[in-house]
Design an enzyme around this catalytic site. Structure first.
Site, mmCIF file in Angstrom:
data_model
loop_
_atom_site.group_PDB
_atom_site.id
_atom_site.type_symbol
_atom_site.label_atom_id
_atom_site.label_comp_id
_atom_site.label_asym_id
_atom_site.label_seq_id
_atom_site.Cartn_x
_atom_site.Cartn_y
_atom_site.Cartn_z
ATOM 1 N N CYS B 138 45.530 -17.490 16.490
ATOM 2 C CA CYS B 138 46.398 -18.268 17.002
ATOM 3 C C CYS B 138 45.026 -19.243 17.201
ATOM 4 O O CYS B 138 45.488 -20.465 17.948
ATOM 5 C CB CYS B 138 46.192 -17.356 18.427
ATOM 6 S SG CYS B 138 44.895 -16.586 18.971
ATOM 7 N N HIS B 263 44.766 -21.129 24.128
ATOM 8 C CA HIS B 263 43.275 -21.286 24.091
ATOM 9 C C HIS B 263 43.277 -22.894 23.715
ATOM 10 O O HIS B 263 43.840 -23.817 23.405
ATOM 11 C CB HIS B 263 43.341 -21.143 22.033
ATOM 12 C CG HIS B 263 43.239 -19.989 21.883
ATOM 13 N ND1 HIS B 263 43.956 -18.329 23.454
ATOM 14 C CD2 HIS B 263 43.872 -18.661 21.092
ATOM 15 C CE1 HIS B 263 43.729 -17.622 22.432
ATOM 16 N NE2 HIS B 263 43.662 -17.396 21.012
#
Lengths: 357, 357
Positions: B138, B263
């Protein structure tokens, strides 16, 4: 110090200007904790705060309003006030013979004002034609002691820095804003759809442009040319001046995170010479003002939760770049109110005081 | 797609393995939101979750236990399970003729398994001798679409990356842990003395080595050689493989922050050619899967609070390095459960499905 105490020389009078702010409060704590070299300590703030009583060295002391006369008889003044207040009042104090140690951004890049970190460039404090010594920005200060030590050994050639900056860098209002936002998001399932945190927080963003709870905000300071922020330019320009490397390439991105106090930074530092992790660790382990805390397998690396309230620059995650034998990766934490502000100001004031004897 | 719907060709059968997890939940949302190319969608999880009913495409569907037989008649399977489960079961499914799109770390760096980001290297999906296509980590995925576009134009030569990683990267337990910690620190004055947050949180650190509320933690994953973390090595190795640059110098420091989902990364990217901010902005503004959100003077830069729940990679704070005309600074945000996981897996599965006609 003991000579000073035993020979009967008059102890210097200190003024703390901005004594009621977030940094001023820590200044008073630090003055109560460090070796007491001061005679009178005079507390000064805006007229709004005059008359309040604060405790320093265990004694209640009344706050005086900022005025020309408040500097009469003062030897050294530590300033933590907004840039425009410092720009006006530091020269007023200096004209009355006071040595001003100023934590604003008003004078840092002036060529005839030294910018001092006692562990890195203590000699610079002696040349102060305007009677003003500048204290670096808290973000610069949170990494520069560690970098100064590595630079002495290896010769710094380039820096790439990213910050994880605490809300107290924006003063009491920053802390209060984060605490209010944390209360608003606690017990909810917010943080999972676009704008949900923003709607919960509403206009309650205080000194920040965006919510900081459950968020990170890639902005600190005010706009500068070509998309840079003032905070990023400070880290670059001040690092160059303190290290005496006016052409050092420095790339910086400053980001606010939901931490109360203690700035963290990732640093990619490239040097003239080949580096080794063992050599870097040895330098950091013995550098004054630095704590090496670096054993990830044992869960040892600095975090703000451990570093807050302490004096040193903490360094962990020391690695050599996998693709460049001249570069190191570091994770650095420093309490932005202590070494990042009040402590370094106090250390500079002590350097100046020590000259007198 | 319309050809598929009108020619009467059998729509492919899809299995979602790990349907009850944090990423699996988002997979089901995404399958309900995107153009519906699938015939049967079979939901699979551990025997513990078998029998639960989940909604996909508006229909309640019972979860089957993972077994060999569950793959009978399946054309494509999307896996989001722990590495060791994927290592065992992806080959089992592939041996039954299923094309497996796997989000674990088990196969990503295998030379005979392609690692695919449809906007960057879609061609790679066709060569899959083991019947397995890997989905990147990710953190890599949160930046790689933007970097792929810039690489096509300028030729990437070096990356220095720092992450601001959300807790949902550690699954449901990560989210639950942050929420519990936020409740424990809300309404307090914690975060001002060493260890006060740690004492308030106690043993309640969930999948993290340190408290994440009011803190940032410079560690994600497990220890690798020379002080690196597994997460940092993934970002380096996977970026090289996806971009087809096996020797690209990549320096990474991964840091966990108290954000639920999305993120963020700061990126210092150096290129073969001289870059301009105008040129970079034009590339990013027109790149598929990228949103350029970059006007700091108007308060425009991506933050997790705005990006969470959206599909694209958001890019802001685009600047040319002040001391290097070949380098750019970026701040990038991507929803780690969507493009960072479930969405990219679904896009790969769609690429594979499109081959069949």
């Amino acid at each position: 110090m003991s000579r000073l105490l035993t020979t009967g020389i008059r102890r210097p009078t200190l003024a703390v200007v901005g004594a009621t702010g977030a940094v001023g409060t820590v200044m008073l704590q630090i003055l109560s904790q460090r070796a007491d070299i001061w005679g009178e300590i005079r507390l000064v703030a805006s007229p709004r705060s005059a008359g309040r009583k604060l405790t320093v060295r265990g004694q209640e002391t009344e706050v005086s309003a900022l005025s020309e006369e408040v500097f009469d008889g003062v030897d050294i003044a530590m300033f933590d006030v907004p840039d425009e207040v410092a720009a006006k009042w530091a020269p007023v104090a200096a004209a009355r013979g006071v040595v001003v140690v100023d934590n604003s951004g008003a004078f840092r890049m002036e060529p005839d004002v030294p910018l001092v970190v006692p562990e890195v460039n203590p000699h610079a404090v002696r040349s102060r034609p305007r009677g003003i010594v500048a204290n670096p920005n808290c973000t610069t200060l949170s990494m520069i002691v560690a970098l100064g030590a590595l630079h002495s050994a290896y010769g710094l050639r380039e820096l790439v820095v990213s910050s994880y900056q605490a809300v107290s860098g924006a003063g009491r209002a920053g802390v209060e804003t984060l605490r209010q936002q944390i209360s608003l998001v606690a017990g909810t399932e917010l943080g999972t759809s676009p704008g949900d945190v923003r709607r919960a927080v509403g206009d309650n963003t205080g000194p920040f442009p965006e919510p900081v709870a459950l968020n990170v905000v890639p902005w600190a300071g005010s706009p500068r040319a070509d998309g840079w922020s003032s905070e990023e330019m400070k880290v670059r320009d001040e690092s160059r001046k303190i290290l005496g490397l006016p052409k050092l390439p420095v790339a910086v991105t400053c980001v606010r995170v939901p931490v109360v106090t203690t700035h963290s930074l990732t640093v990619h530092a490239r040097f003239q010479d080949t580096v080794t992790v063992g050599g870097a660790r040895e330098i950091l382990a013995t550098a004054p003002g630095v704590v090496l805390f670096d054993n990830p397998e044992a869960g040892e690396y600095p975090t703000p939760a451990d570093v807050v309230g302490t004096d040193p620059t903490w360094v962990g995650r020391v690695r050599r770049a996998l693709d460049d034998p001249t570069a190191l990766e570091l994770f650095v934490c420093g309490d932005n109110l202590r070494k990042g502000a009040a402590l370094n100001v106090a250390q500079i004031a002590e350097l100046v005081a020590a000259e007198r004897h």
